[in-house]
Design a protein around this motif. Sequence first.
Motif, PDB file in Angstrom:
ATOM      1  N   PHE A  13      69.764 -52.102 -48.596  1.00 37.86           N
ATOM      2  CA  PHE A  13      68.350 -51.797 -48.772  1.00 37.86           C
ATOM      3  C   PHE A  13      68.172 -50.437 -49.451  1.00 37.86           C
ATOM      4  CE2 PHE A  13      64.150 -50.333 -47.579  1.00 37.86           C
ATOM      5  CZ  PHE A  13      63.367 -51.469 -47.629  1.00 37.86           C
ATOM      6  N   THR A 105      60.756 -48.185 -41.858  1.00 38.50           N
ATOM      7  CA  THR A 105      60.927 -49.635 -41.887  1.00 38.50           C
ATOM      8  C   THR A 105      61.064 -50.173 -40.468  1.00 38.50           C
ATOM      9  OG1 THR A 105      63.342 -49.519 -42.139  1.00 38.50           O
ATOM     10  CG2 THR A 105      62.025 -49.555 -44.164  1.00 38.50           C
ATOM     11  N   ASN A 140      58.570 -54.936 -41.456  1.00 42.43           N
ATOM     12  CA  ASN A 140      59.219 -55.940 -42.291  1.00 42.43           C
ATOM     13  C   ASN A 140      59.551 -57.206 -41.505  1.00 42.43           C
ATOM     14  OD1 ASN A 140      59.181 -54.083 -44.354  1.00 42.43           O
ATOM     15  ND2 ASN A 140      61.347 -53.571 -44.231  1.00 42.43           N
ATOM     16  N   TRP A 142      61.815 -60.909 -41.613  1.00 43.11           N
ATOM     17  CA  TRP A 142      63.239 -61.171 -41.886  1.00 43.11           C
ATOM     18  C   TRP A 142      63.480 -61.206 -43.396  1.00 43.11           C
ATOM     19  CZ3 TRP A 142      63.625 -59.940 -37.329  1.00 43.11           C
ATOM     20  CH2 TRP A 142      64.655 -60.297 -36.463  1.00 43.11           C
ATOM     21  N   TYR A 143      64.696 -60.918 -43.793  1.00 39.30           N
ATOM     22  CA  TYR A 143      65.064 -61.039 -45.193  1.00 39.30           C
ATOM     23  C   TYR A 143      65.225 -62.520 -45.571  1.00 39.30           C
ATOM     24  CZ  TYR A 143      66.377 -56.069 -45.121  1.00 39.30           C
ATOM     25  OH  TYR A 143      66.386 -54.690 -45.010  1.00 39.30           O
ATOM     26  N   THR A 144      64.764 -62.869 -46.764  1.00 38.75           N
ATOM     27  CA  THR A 144      65.029 -64.210 -47.290  1.00 38.75           C
ATOM     28  C   THR A 144      66.530 -64.473 -47.330  1.00 38.75           C
ATOM     29  OG1 THR A 144      63.045 -64.018 -48.660  1.00 38.75           O
ATOM     30  CG2 THR A 144      64.590 -65.770 -49.225  1.00 38.75           C
ATOM     31  N   GLU A 145      67.308 -63.424 -47.581  1.00 32.68           N
ATOM     32  CA  GLU A 145      68.763 -63.569 -47.651  1.00 32.68           C
ATOM     33  C   GLU A 145      69.358 -64.096 -46.345  1.00 32.68           C
ATOM     34  OE1 GLU A 145      67.694 -60.620 -50.879  1.00 32.68           O
ATOM     35  OE2 GLU A 145      67.012 -61.036 -48.830  1.00 32.68           O
ATOM     36  N   ASN A 146      68.682 -63.840 -45.203  1.00 29.90           N
ATOM     37  CA  ASN A 146      69.177 -64.380 -43.940  1.00 29.90           C
ATOM     38  C   ASN A 146      69.196 -65.905 -43.969  1.00 29.90           C
ATOM     39  OD1 ASN A 146      69.272 -61.755 -43.075  1.00 29.90           O
ATOM     40  ND2 ASN A 146      67.527 -61.899 -41.701  1.00 29.90           N
ATOM     41  N   PRO A 171      59.757 -64.886 -44.656  1.00 26.83           N
ATOM     42  CA  PRO A 171      60.681 -63.834 -45.055  1.00 26.83           C
ATOM     43  C   PRO A 171      60.391 -63.336 -46.472  1.00 26.83           C
ATOM     44  CG  PRO A 171      61.733 -65.942 -45.319  1.00 26.83           C
ATOM     45  CD  PRO A 171      60.380 -66.215 -44.716  1.00 26.83           C
ATOM     46  N   THR A 173      62.445 -61.175 -49.871  1.00 30.82           N
ATOM     47  CA  THR A 173      63.748 -60.720 -50.354  1.00 30.82           C
ATOM     48  C   THR A 173      63.910 -59.228 -50.092  1.00 30.82           C
ATOM     49  OG1 THR A 173      62.956 -60.186 -52.589  1.00 30.82           O
ATOM     50  CG2 THR A 173      63.744 -62.451 -52.190  1.00 30.82           C
ATOM     51  N   ARG A 174      65.140 -58.835 -49.944  1.00 34.03           N
ATOM     52  CA  ARG A 174      65.439 -57.423 -49.725  1.00 34.03           C
ATOM     53  C   ARG A 174      64.909 -56.590 -50.892  1.00 34.03           C
ATOM     54  NH1 ARG A 174      70.227 -58.260 -48.517  1.00 34.03           N
ATOM     55  NH2 ARG A 174      70.335 -57.891 -46.266  1.00 34.03           N
ATOM     56  N   LEU A 177      61.118 -56.103 -50.520  1.00 30.25           N
ATOM     57  CA  LEU A 177      60.778 -55.154 -49.461  1.00 30.25           C
ATOM     58  C   LEU A 177      61.145 -53.727 -49.859  1.00 30.25           C
ATOM     59  CD1 LEU A 177      61.809 -57.274 -46.368  1.00 30.25           C
ATOM     60  CD2 LEU A 177      59.482 -56.631 -47.034  1.00 30.25           C
TER      61      LEU A 177
END
Length: 285
Positions: A13, A105, A140, A142-146, A171, A173-174, A177
């Motif tokens: 991040f 964050t 924030n 959750w990240y979409t990447e999760n 979610p 994306t990192r 965010l």
Amino acid sequence: MPTYATTGATGQFGRLAVAELLRRGTAPTDVVALVRDPAKAADLAASGVDVREADYDRPETLEPALEGVDALLFVSGSAVGQRERQHAAVVEAAKASGVGRLVYTSVLRADSTDLPVAPEHVATERLLAASGIPTTLLRNGWYTENYVGLLGQAEATGSIASATRGAAVSPATRADLAAAAVTALLDESTAGRTFELGGPSFTMDELAAAFSRALGREVAHHEVSPEELAAGLRAAGLDEGTAGFLVAVDVATADGALEVAAADLEELLGRPATSLDDALRAARA
């Protein structure tokens, strides 16, 4: 010119935030990268960024690292169970060194959610409020990447499982965010505001459908009980604590903990948030 700093600048991040500051025209000499290990930031130093050692677990490093910083992007630590102590040290150092403004964050709906990570964020938000330093709270999701990280499992097995009971998640994306965080860092008018940040919503059935499109094969979503999910995670090799954490996230998700409108994120981005399909295409590329 103001000096902007970000903690965790060699993390995924933090690196994105530093890159976004530079992309928007901030002079490298006005960017401070706060890192535990300066050797890992040699590339940032070579570009002219001011790299300083700052370790959440070594409070003596924090006040010198924050000297002369006008606005700090305070990226929450990753050590669950240690963050309240670590974050208190950062807040105290920011006060002592005269940091003018903070952007923190946090986590989505920190003060009302059942997400297991929330209590430490609530404690940090209270510390920030008591500090007297003007603060922007970025809660924030959750990240979409999760979720994109499940793509390999979907490709191998043709299925994913959850205990979310059909609830949606939102979610982001990192990168989105991080870009939103930089907007807040550069814009002092955001001080005093709380942003609940999430991207386009989808259910786990819709995630499976997106995986099907990305992979060109059918992927099914199986709804299971929390107990069944825990057993499956343990069978996959996860330890009891990690499995319990992931089950708790799904249970909270089922109660709506990770669903939010994208309005706050898109206000900070000045554009639509990245879609799930676009995130999947980027991951596949």
